[in-house]
Each structure stands twice: as structure tokens, then as C-alpha cells.
Design a protein around this motif. Structure first.
Motif, mmCIF file in Angstrom:
data_model
loop_
_atom_site.group_PDB
_atom_site.id
_atom_site.type_symbol
_atom_site.label_atom_id
_atom_site.label_comp_id
_atom_site.label_asym_id
_atom_site.label_seq_id
_atom_site.Cartn_x
_atom_site.Cartn_y
_atom_site.Cartn_z
ATOM 1 N N ASP A 1 0.824 -1.669 0.121
ATOM 2 C CA ASP A 1 0.074 -0.237 0.156
ATOM 3 C C ASP A 1 1.186 1.715 0.018
ATOM 4 O OD1 ASP A 1 -2.200 -1.448 0.412
ATOM 5 O OD2 ASP A 1 -2.167 -1.791 2.437
ATOM 6 N N LYS A 2 2.412 0.974 0.127
ATOM 7 C CA LYS A 2 2.885 2.149 -0.041
ATOM 8 C C LYS A 2 3.238 3.229 -1.406
ATOM 9 C CE LYS A 2 7.933 3.545 0.983
ATOM 10 N NZ LYS A 2 8.831 2.642 1.276
ATOM 11 N N TRP A 3 2.864 3.975 -1.195
ATOM 12 C CA TRP A 3 2.896 5.067 -2.547
ATOM 13 C C TRP A 3 4.041 5.112 -3.549
ATOM 14 C CZ3 TRP A 3 0.300 10.728 -1.905
ATOM 15 C CH2 TRP A 3 -1.331 10.171 -0.898
ATOM 16 N N VAL A 4 3.652 4.908 -4.562
ATOM 17 C CA VAL A 4 4.920 4.713 -5.529
ATOM 18 C C VAL A 4 6.331 6.332 -5.256
ATOM 19 C CG1 VAL A 4 4.404 2.419 -7.162
ATOM 20 C CG2 VAL A 4 3.880 5.349 -7.348
ATOM 21 N N GLN A 5 5.709 6.892 -5.267
ATOM 22 C CA GLN A 5 6.664 7.850 -5.591
ATOM 23 C C GLN A 5 7.369 8.015 -4.804
ATOM 24 O OE1 GLN A 5 3.222 11.209 -4.470
ATOM 25 N NE2 GLN A 5 4.246 11.760 -2.115
ATOM 26 N N TYR A 6 7.476 7.253 -3.253
ATOM 27 C CA TYR A 6 8.523 7.425 -2.395
ATOM 28 C C TYR A 6 9.581 5.779 -2.514
ATOM 29 C CZ TYR A 6 5.380 10.046 0.217
ATOM 30 O OH TYR A 6 4.179 11.163 0.920
ATOM 31 N N LEU A 7 9.106 5.330 -3.579
ATOM 32 C CA LEU A 7 10.400 4.484 -3.506
ATOM 33 C C LEU A 7 11.503 5.031 -5.111
ATOM 34 C CD1 LEU A 7 8.023 1.581 -5.164
ATOM 35 C CD2 LEU A 7 8.567 2.169 -2.857
#
Length: 495
Positions: free
Chosen positions: A389-395
Motif C-alpha cells: 500500500d506504499k505510494w510509489v512516489q516514495y520508492l
């Protein structure tokens, strides 16, 4: 030699997690200091501290020997520090000149002096070798031109310390050479440059010193002339990467895609090639050579004026990308952030968005099925994340690219077109992408890889198609190809 900038034991943490752990760095007058490390090593955090976006929790910053506190980007500019950011953030509806002088527009009688702003932009461009009309709106520029405008904007401040974060990620080889001339001129003027790049050839070409970071820590600083690719990679990843390109011992199958006499006015002319099942095809050529435009046409993003495409032996008239997807063609675009991902959304959403039927029952998303499939792709592609569920912008860039790949693999394609698949990702992530490509080819996928990085073209391709001036200049077998042969074809010196 005068030290312009010195960082001493810089520490920074977010939510209890240390992003930087006592990092030190020194930048001397008239030098280029390269900063290297995998994504997540802490490079960007360190640069944001220098440019006033973040404040350090511990440590000191000295400018010309004087201890300072850089409390904001405005303060950084006052201290003579400017930064060319990797993430392009133009104001689309404004002109090029307006973007460059945003917030510091020349005025006359209390009004913006547009003529003066236009002339200053022209003068700035002339000194850098940029040929863009200052009156053009940013939304009408291609990515490479936006990158050049961002470079010009940073240089317009006449700062003494210039941070360049992946400045060549989207510009042509010719423009890269022009930038290197500008860097040489800046060195002559006594400016100091911190240069961040994953491209080893650039690092060794322009750097005086190289600092490596890993996991938020300072590893080592070396004189560029005293180190090597192998040593830098080993320091960056904490281990030796042997055979970064997997051995291609695969035997391609029957022809799956055939392009005949394909033409589109102003884009490409009389393109002919065949691609076999299980083959990795490298597509090389300078920017503007027509290579990406041909791939976009195969994917149905544009229609050709003439010629034909055969897929699995059948002539097809690909109407649009949805038609291409149904046929079994997937396209990973070069700009993953703008065209490949929904950044403020979860990994799950991004992976399943193109294949909702696969995770739906009676028109409703089956949450359990979605979780199961997403978790399988996270494991298979080794996506580093705390949860789905982590937003991809934080990858990191490499993990974002894996999410894009997972999205397209869910569509069960027969042909996977990859446009600049490793742009802006570190050497460790590249290694992972290369292994994944090899495994996909082993599993029977056909891969078409458009790339500006000749080492990966040579290292990953069964065959190489080289474009020049919107035509297919030649085809090389991977085993016989060299960088020199590819560049001769790409520049029209060989027919």
C-alpha cells in the motif's frame, strides 16, 4: 586550492530512520566533485541540506571557511549555491524565459520587462549553446529541451557552488558534449561543481574527485585518476558485481513481429525489420533519430502514413494502445513518472491498473485476489517496499521501474518494448533489471530495448537496430557489434 564548501559529520533522520550518518564532503574551487551511490544512499538528502531544503540534525556546513546555517533555498542562493534538480518541475503554461526568471523578473516602471527578459535569456542560451526560442511555452518542449532550460536556469544565478543532479538524463550526446564544455568554462572561472550521475563514462570524463556513499554513510573519496569502474561499483554496492550483463545463450524462436516499409511524415521513413520470439533486440541511435517514434507506432500511440505491421504472421492495423495491449504488446515509456506511474497512489493500484479484469469479480475488485497477485509480483521482481500500500512516489527509481514492469507483465504481453529502461537508476538496480530481462527472454518474452547507453545495448542484445536521421541505418549481430560500429551507423559515417 581554496575550499568553497565543506560538510562536517552531517546527520539527518526522518521518523527515527537515519538517512545520513555523519557524512563529510569537501568541494574545492575550480573542480568537479562527483557524488556516487545507489538510490537510497543519501545523495539527494545531502544535496537538499546543502541547498537549504532540509536542515541537518547534526554536523556543520562551512562556506569558504566560515560556518553557516543554510535555512532555506533563498539563503542557499545568498551563499552562492544553486542546484539543477533531477526531477524537472517547470511551470507548463509559462514561457521558457518566464520559467528561467520566475520570481526575479526584470522590471521597468513597476512592470515586468518582457523584452529585457527575452534578451537576457537569449544571451544566457548563447553562452551555453542552447537553441530554444525563449517565447516557447514549457508545455510545448520535449523532455530534453526542458532539461536544458533547467540547466540554464541554474547557471543564470552565477553561483559559486553548482549542484548537478543527473543533468544529462534526458539530453542528446551532442548536448552532453556542450554541457561538458560549459562545465570546463565554469571550472576556469573558479566555480565548484558537485556532479551526481550513474553514468561512469561521464564521471571519469569530467570529475577531479569522486565520493561514494552507501546506506547514508560516507564510504570513501578518491581522485578520479586513481580509481576505476570496478572499484567504484564495489564501494557503491558493498560487494563485487561480476558479469553485470547476463550471458545470452538463448536461441530465439520464430518471427513474431515484422515491420515492412513503415513511414510517417517527419517521424521516420521506410523502416523494415523482423523480430523473433524470445529475442532481446537493442535499438540504438541519437535522440531524434526516429527510434522511439517507431516504437510508439507499433504500440498504437500514432498511426503510420504507409507500410504494414505483421504480428504473429497476421497483418494488423493497430488502432490505439488498447488494441496493442489486446494483441500482446506492452510499452514501458522512457518517462516513468509522467507516463508510467500514478505517483500519489499505492504499489497495488499501479500494478493492477491495466489489468483490472484479472483482479475483479462481477465488476468489483476482489481485494484478496489483488493482494495475492501484487505480492507475487513484489516477490518475483524483488520490489523493495515495506508493504503493497506504499505510494510509489516514495520508492527509489529502480523500484519504481520494477512497478511499471509488473504493471505491464500483468497484461501477459508477448512483446515488451522498453524505452530507456535503466535511465536514472543506480548500478545495483540496473543489475536487477538486466537479470529480469534475461529471465523474461528465457520464459519466451520478446524484448525490444531502446537505449542511449551503448554498454547495455552491447551487453544485452541478440541483435542491434541502429537508427540515423529517421531511417534504419543498419543491423548488427550482438556478438559482432562494438561501440565504434554503432556510433558510425548512428552518425551516418557508415552505410
Amino acid at each position: 586550492m581554496t575550499t568553497l564548501l565543506e560538510l562536517k559529520r552531517i546527520t539527518k533522520q526522518f521518523s527515527g530512520v537515519k538517512a545520513l550518518k555523519g557524512v563529510s564532503l569537501s568541494l574545492k574551487k575550480g573542480t568537479v566533485h562527483a557524488l556516487m551511490g545507489e538510490n537510497g544512499a543519501g545523495k539527494s538528502t545531502l544535496m537538499k541540506i546543502i541547498s537549504g531544503i532540509y536542515s541537518p540534525d547534526e554536523g556543520e556546513i562551512h562556506i569558504r571557511g566560515e560556518k553557516v546555517v543554510i535555512s532555506s533555498p533563498v539563503k542557499a542562493l545568498e551563499y552562492g549555491i544553486t542546484m539543477i534538480h533531477q526531477e524537472l518541475t517547470p511551470v507548463p503554461e509559462m514561457t521558457v524565459a518566464e520559467n528561467i526568471f520566475l520570481g526575479r523578473e526584470p522590471s521597468r516602471f513597476g512592470l515586468v520587462d518582457f523584452k529585457e527578459m527575452h534578451n537576457r535569456t537569449l544571451e544566457l542560451f548563447k553562452g551555453i549553446g542552447i537553441q530554444i526560442d525563449p517565447k516557447t511555452k514549457m508545455k510545448d518542449l520535449k523532455v530534453s529541451d526542458i532539461q536544458l532550460v533547467e540547466i540554464a536556469k541554474a547557471l543564470s544565478f552565477d553561483a559559486d557552488v553548482i549542484i548537478m543532479d543527473e543533468p544529462t538524463s534526458a539530453i542528446t550526446d551532442r548536448e552532453v558534449e556542450q554541457l561538458f564544455k560549459v562545465i570546463a568554462d565554469l571550472k576556469e572561472k573558479g566555480k565548484g561543481i558537485i556532479y551526481i550521475s550513474h553514468k561512469m563514462n561521464e564521471i571519469f570524463k569530467i570529475s577531479d574527485e569522486i565520493t561514494v556513499m552507501r546506506d547514508g554513510e560516507y564510504i570513501s573519496t578518491k581522485a578520479a585518476k586513481d580509481t576505476s569502474n570496478k572499484e567504484l561499483i564495489s564501494m557503491m554496492v558493498g560487494r563485487e558485481l561480476t558479469d553485470i550483463f547476463p550471458k545470452l545463450n538463448l536461441e530465439p524462436g520464430e518471427v513474431i513481429l515484422e515491420v515492412s516499409n513503415l513511414s510517417k511524415e517527419g517521424e521516420f521513413h521506410d523502416i523494415n525489420f523482423q523480430i523473433k520470439r524470445g529475442e532481446i533486440i537493442g535499438v540504438a541511435g541519437l535522440m531524434g533519430s526516429g527510434r522511439t517514434e517507431v516504437m510508439q507506432t507499433i504500440f498504437g500511440m500514432t498511426k503510420p502514413d504507409s507500410g504494414e505491421i505483421k504480428f504473429d504472421g497476421q497483418k494488423v492495423n493497430i488502432q490505439n494502445p488498447m488494441h496493442a495491449i489486446r494483441l500482446g504488446i506492452a510499452f514501458v515509456t522512457e518517462d516513468r513518472k509522467k507516463q508510467g506511474l500514478n505517483l500519489p497512489s499505492s504499489i497495488s493500484h499501479n500494478i493492477t491498473i491495466s489489468s483490472l479484469d484479472e483482479v475483479s469479480t462481477s465488476g468489483f475488485i476482489n481485494a484478496n485476489k489483488e493482494k495475492q497477485i501484487v505480492d507475487e509480483y513484489i516477490e518475483k521482481l524483488r520490489i523493495k517496499t515495506s508493504n503493497r500500500d506504499k505510494w510509489v512516489q516514495y520508492l527509489s527509481g529502480g523500484n519504481q521501474q520494477k512497478v511499471v514492469l509488473a504493471k505491464w507483465l500483468m497484461t501477459k504481453p508477448k512483446i515488451l518494448i522498453l524505452d530507456e529502461p535503466t535511465r536514472g537508476i543506480d548500478v545495483g538496480a540496473k543489475f536487477e533489471i538486466y537479470k529480469l530481462m534475461h529471465q523474461l527472454a528465457t520464459d519466451g518474452y520478446t524484448i525490444i530495448m531502446v537505449s542511449s547507453e551503448l554498454p547495455e545495448i552491447l551487453g544485452m542484445s541478440h541483435r542491434i537496430l541502429v537508427f540515423h536521421e529517421r531511417k534504419l541505418a543498419g543491423e548488427l549481430m550482438g556478438k559482432e557489434a562494438t561501440q565504434e560500429l554503432i556510433m558510425e551507423l548512428a552518425t551516418g559515417q557508415r552505410t
